[in-house]
Design an enzyme around this catalytic site. Sequence first.
Site, PDB file in Angstrom:
ATOM      1  CE  LYS A   1      -0.471  -0.952   3.279  1.00 27.86           C
ATOM      2  NZ  LYS A   1       0.108   0.420   3.372  1.00 27.86           N
TER       3      LYS A   1
ATOM      4  CG  ASP B   1       0.198   5.458   6.576  1.00 28.51           C
ATOM      5  OD1 ASP B   1       0.188   5.492   5.334  1.00 28.51           O
ATOM      6  OD2 ASP B   1      -0.650   6.031   7.280  1.00 28.51           O
TER       7      ASP B   1
ATOM      8  CD  GLU C   1      -2.032   1.785   6.083  1.00 26.69           C
ATOM      9  OE1 GLU C   1      -2.634   1.916   5.005  1.00 26.69           O
ATOM     10  OE2 GLU C   1      -0.906   2.269   6.294  1.00 26.69           O
TER      11      GLU C   1
END
Length: 320
Positions: A31, A33, A178
């Site tokens: 993921k 950011d 993340e």
Amino acid sequence: MVSLPRIAPMLATPGKLPPASVDDAYAYEVKQDGQRCIVYCPGDGTVVLRSRSGADITPAYPELAGLGTALGSRPAVLDGEIVALDGEGRSDFERLQSRMGLAGSPARAARMVTKIPAHLMLFDIVFLDAHDLTRSPYAERRTALESLVLAGAAWSTPAAAVGHGQQALDMTRTAGLEGLIAKRLTSLYEPGVRSRAWIKIRHVRTEDIVVGGWLPGHGRLTSLPGALLMGQPGPDGRLHYVGSVGTGWSDTERTTLATLLDTAASDTCPFTERPTAAGARWVTPRLVGEVRYATRTNAGRLRHPSWHRLRPDLTPDHLG
């Protein structure tokens, strides 16, 4: 030249890792950011970048202009995330913030390229040549994307691992990332939909919220926010109160928030339920932020929230 379709990004649903019994039915991506971006390359060497809200952000990222040349004459619509990397190669939203919002200042954006270079992480393709790929399964779209071998100084196609979700999640935790996005291999691309076929698994719980008001601080901070009153749009389109947040920001962030709140001042409470907060000051609900929190109460309030960051790339209309 092919006319490219405008496509809203497909969104992931917060959740947990898929059960081990179906682990190999998913691909796992880190993921990122950053700022979500749909990339339009009509095949003439040009590029148009659009944010999640549909705004044209092309001038803010001049280092990405060469992607059109990299694709040559092949028209394509790509999906990805614009990030700014820290010294260890991790996406850092705070660094990226100084690059966002510069679409109207191309000269300043050009100067920022050497100070904080942006990088585009490409993870999907929804149109290629004359073909709409939104009805093709994820696995086929990834194959098409990887076949383009899009790797440059300012863009890349990060790997997606099939299966081994727990190992991937552990790796991201150790690396200080993340979390993960789990994508079902058979999933179609659903434009503008928050789909359960894509699951985002974060190491901390976060929510995007809309600021509807604030409470002044105490002592020397009376002119600055001591707490923000948070809301989230409900299915009825109205802003529902979800609590207040008064920790997590630096002095600089607090001062920035004070300026933004002052320009958005309003005499009207924007929430469906007026918070019982003495001395509350209301604002027009246009400021979006992200908070970390522990759990939700039965009434929908966020427990133990902590301010994480502003989200200048989002508007209240694009939450949910």
